[in-house]
Design an enzyme around this catalytic site. Structure first.
Site, PDB file in Angstrom:
ATOM      1  N   SER A  14       0.812  -1.226   0.000  1.00 42.89           N
ATOM      2  CA  SER A  14       0.000   0.000   0.000  1.00 42.89           C
ATOM      3  C   SER A  14       0.843   1.272   0.000  1.00 42.89           C
ATOM      4  CB  SER A  14      -0.959   0.015   1.207  1.00 42.89           C
ATOM      5  OG  SER A  14      -1.803  -1.110   1.183  1.00 42.89           O
ATOM      6  N   LEU A  15       1.948   1.243  -0.741  1.00 40.58           N
ATOM      7  CA  LEU A  15       2.790   2.431  -0.865  1.00 40.58           C
ATOM      8  C   LEU A  15       2.270   3.398  -1.925  1.00 40.58           C
ATOM      9  CD1 LEU A  15       6.457   1.067  -0.620  1.00 40.58           C
ATOM     10  CD2 LEU A  15       5.274   2.534   1.003  1.00 40.58           C
ATOM     11  N   GLU A 139       2.604  -2.547 -13.602  1.00 41.87           N
ATOM     12  CA  GLU A 139       2.678  -2.584 -12.145  1.00 41.87           C
ATOM     13  C   GLU A 139       2.518  -4.013 -11.653  1.00 41.87           C
ATOM     14  OE1 GLU A 139       0.045  -1.260  -8.247  1.00 41.87           O
ATOM     15  OE2 GLU A 139      -0.458  -0.419 -10.218  1.00 41.87           O
ATOM     16  N   LYS A 186      15.298   6.703   7.898  1.00 41.43           N
ATOM     17  CA  LYS A 186      16.164   5.529   7.851  1.00 41.43           C
ATOM     18  C   LYS A 186      16.143   4.906   6.453  1.00 41.43           C
ATOM     19  CE  LYS A 186      17.693   5.457  12.076  1.00 41.43           C
ATOM     20  NZ  LYS A 186      19.150   5.602  12.339  1.00 41.43           N
ATOM     21  N   THR A 187      17.323   4.659   5.920  1.00 38.93           N
ATOM     22  CA  THR A 187      17.450   4.135   4.554  1.00 38.93           C
ATOM     23  C   THR A 187      17.633   2.625   4.506  1.00 38.93           C
ATOM     24  OG1 THR A 187      19.866   4.387   4.484  1.00 38.93           O
ATOM     25  CG2 THR A 187      18.535   6.306   3.867  1.00 38.93           C
ATOM     26  N   CYS A 378     -27.029   2.060  -8.805  1.00 41.96           N
ATOM     27  CA  CYS A 378     -27.161   0.605  -8.838  1.00 41.96           C
ATOM     28  C   CYS A 378     -28.162   0.154  -7.769  1.00 41.96           C
ATOM     29  CB  CYS A 378     -25.792  -0.056  -8.692  1.00 41.96           C
ATOM     30  SG  CYS A 378     -25.771  -1.801  -9.187  1.00 41.96           S
ATOM     31  N   GLY A 380     -28.689   1.584  -5.160  1.00 44.59           N
ATOM     32  CA  GLY A 380     -29.319   2.834  -4.746  1.00 44.59           C
ATOM     33  C   GLY A 380     -30.548   3.172  -5.562  1.00 44.59           C
ATOM     34  N   GLN A 382     -32.393   0.581  -7.016  1.00 44.64           N
ATOM     35  CA  GLN A 382     -33.317  -0.504  -6.704  1.00 44.64           C
ATOM     36  C   GLN A 382     -34.036  -0.255  -5.381  1.00 44.64           C
ATOM     37  OE1 GLN A 382     -30.972  -4.093  -7.018  1.00 44.64           O
ATOM     38  NE2 GLN A 382     -30.468  -3.714  -9.172  1.00 44.64           N
ATOM     39  N   HIS A 514     -23.174   2.722 -13.239  1.00 40.71           N
ATOM     40  CA  HIS A 514     -22.163   3.263 -12.323  1.00 40.71           C
ATOM     41  C   HIS A 514     -21.426   4.427 -12.986  1.00 40.71           C
ATOM     42  CE1 HIS A 514     -22.146   0.208  -9.044  1.00 40.71           C
ATOM     43  NE2 HIS A 514     -22.622  -0.575  -9.996  1.00 40.71           N
ATOM     44  N   GLU A 516     -19.619   6.628 -11.716  1.00 44.02           N
ATOM     45  CA  GLU A 516     -18.328   6.934 -11.090  1.00 44.02           C
ATOM     46  C   GLU A 516     -17.146   6.363 -11.859  1.00 44.02           C
ATOM     47  OE1 GLU A 516     -19.834   3.282  -8.676  1.00 44.02           O
ATOM     48  OE2 GLU A 516     -20.656   4.925  -9.857  1.00 44.02           O
TER      49      GLU A 516
END
Length: 543
Positions: A14-15, A139, A186-187, A378, A380, A382, A514, A516
């Site tokens: 999760s970087l 990726e 810190k490396t 969706c 929402g 129905q 959808h 979005e």
């Protein structure tokens, strides 16, 4: 001739490999290059379609109907390229295809092994997914050192060798932690992560070092020395107040110049003015609204990643700070709709299963009766149909067959027959596989004139993406329409309800698709922009 940039992650997960990849792709696109991005997921599921939102987060649906990793949503928000099913694949998909070929006899009796058969299939899919792009960002999911990632890392090692140094490079994201008691970064974790990579034959060309504190020059020099990476290729990426700043942050450190020089690409300089406009609008809003978002996966907001981003995009387009108030629909069931008070608008997103549905229905009723702007997506939509049937028509037993197969008025039901992406008729039933058996991908929608949704889009026909297997029951639809429910959007063939509205309401829109998934920070999305404008109008009415 496509060039490949492989992106790996180390130290912790999760970087932000997906956002870093998409940001670099955005800069290269701004330099006039054709770019695409691929996400390789090491898990054994064939795709994320049946995975729990609490484990995996959002399932992003591509234009061609693939259920993919949420990183593809980041890709489409940062670049103009439309992703397809070829831009994401998993270990499960790779093994499935290899085993299918083995059963068919394609390998002529050979012993099937990870090397070369699995790695060859991974390489084939990378090359296919890259298409004819100038640059393909690839990726690799997971963290270097994970056993699941090893076949993918071996495959990119081989591919780098095969295409040559002028056509392939490796970017490695690491964490440079800040130790408060010592007062310094810190490396060592980065050094060990690169050591792990080098042990399998992969030398990074660029390091992107994530940190919540500034990384000074001496630390960058130390990292360069111990990892055998050029000092200028050690890129510091500190936390930022909006992810849409990252293209400018990477460009300022010359990351795109390193890529262009390495690949010998002839291209112009980067024009990031669009991103500067986005960041300015995001950080300097002129107005503010509060929108209650009533969902059932609130413990992991990544389950609604594209939706949350889309609301932010609408804020950018309207120079408005959109404050989302996250409300678990089960809390409404237990505590009542008082949780919705004070909101300028109500948003009910999609979901699956019975849990929390009654809370969503209560939220719909609150929005309808109190004239609060409402957007349902969706599920929402129905639940809006169910609420209307119960509280306006008086059908107390109205429901969806997803939640109650024997209900008296099934206003929402399983659609058993439709056409797949190839145009072939596909028949499904309650016993069909859950994976890959939904109505998926881009579909045409015809909008009614003089409707709120038509006013938002400004055109009669739109194309939006779907992910569902239940639809409004056409057999009961005439009763709903007679009672005042407005159907303002239908599928291209007119057979399915896509958008509903409620008469005598300032702004009540619910859609089966959808929207979005096609919203971007530079362009926004007309439906969300209209929703935010409705929330602003509601706030003004209350003042």
């Amino acid at each position: 001739m496509t060039r490949y940039i492989f992106v790996t992650g180390g130290v912790v997960s999760s970087l932000g490999k997906g956002i870093a990849s998409a940001s670099l792709a955005a800069i290269l696109e701004a330099r006039g290059l054709k770019v695409t991005l691929l996400k390789l997921d090491p898990y054994i599921n064939v795709d994320p379609g049946t995975m729990s939102p609490f484990q995996h987060g959002e399932v992003f649906v591509t234009h061609d109907g693939a259920e993919t990793d949420l990183d593809l949503g980041h890709y489409e928000r940062f670049v103009r390229t439309t992703m397809t099913r070829n831009n994401n694949f998993t270990t499960g998909r790779v093994y499935e295809d290899v085993l299918r070929r083995e059963r068919r006899g394609d390998y002529l009796g050979a012993t099937i092994q990870v090397i070369p058969h699995i790695t060859d299939e991974i390489k084939r899919r990378i090359i296919k997914g890259a298409g004819n792009a100038d640059v393909a960002m690839v990726e690799i999911g997971g963290t270097v050192g994970d056993i699941e990632s090893q076949p993918f890392l071996e495959a990119i090692r081989q591919l780098r060798l095969e295409v040559g140094a002028k056509r392939a490079m490796l970017i490695h994201l690491t964490l440079v932690p800040y130790i408060a008691t010592a007062g310094e970064t810190k490396t060592k974790p980065t050094q060990h992560s690169v050591k792990e990579l080098r042990s399998i034959g992969l030398q990074p060309d660029v390091l992107i070092c994530r940190s919540d504190h500034p990384i000074d020059i001496s630390s960058r020099r130390k990292i360069a020395l111990f990892t055998n990476v050029e000092e200028r290729a050690v890129i510091a990426l500190e936390d930022v107040d909006t992810i849409y700043k990252i293209p400018s942050v990477l460009h300022a450190q010359g990351l795109d110049d390193i890529v262009v020089e390495r690949f010998g690409l002839a291209c112009g300089s980067a024009d990031l003015s669009e991103w500067e406009r986005v960041v300015d609008a995001k950080l300097h809003p002129e107005k503010e609204v509060t929108i209650a978002m009533v969902g059932k996966y609130m413990e992991l907001l990544d389950a609604y990643k594209s939706l949350i981003e889309a609301m932010g995009h609408a804020g950018i387009q309207n120079r408005t700070r959109v404050n989302l108030r996250y409300i678990d629909s089960e809390d409404i069931e237990n505590q009542g709709t008082a949780l919705l008070e004070g909101a300028d608008a109500i948003l009910v997103p999609g979901g699956f299963g019975l849990r929390g549905v009654e809370g969503k229905i209560a939220a719909v009723r609150y929005a309808r009766e109190n004239k609060v702007p409402y957007l349902g997506i969706c599920l929402g939509m129905q639940v809006a149909v169910i609420e209307y049937a119960r509280d306006v028509l008086g059908w107390a037993d109205a429901n969806s067959t997803e939640f109650d197969k024997s209900c008296g008025h099934p206003v929402v039901g399983l659609i058993t027959e439709w056409q797949d992406a190839t145009g072939a008729t596909e028949v499904r039933s309650e016993s069909s596989d859950l994976g890959g058996t939904m109505r998926l991908g881009a579909q045409e929608c015809q909008l009614e004139a003089n409707s709120q949704v038509r006013q938002c889009y400004g055109k009669d026909e739109v194309v939006e993406r779907h992910r569902h297997r239940y639809e409004v029951n056409n057999n009961l639809l005439p009763h709903l329409i007679e009672a005042g429910l407005k159907v303002t959007g239908r599928s291209g063939d007119g057979a399915l309800v896509e958008v509903i509205e409620v008469a005598d309401h300032p702004w009540f829109v619910a859609c089966q698709f959808h929207p979005e998934f096609t919203s971007t920070p530079r362009d926004g999305h007309p439906l969300f922009s209209g929703f935010v404008n409705a929330a602003l109008a509601q706030k003004a009415r209350k003042a």
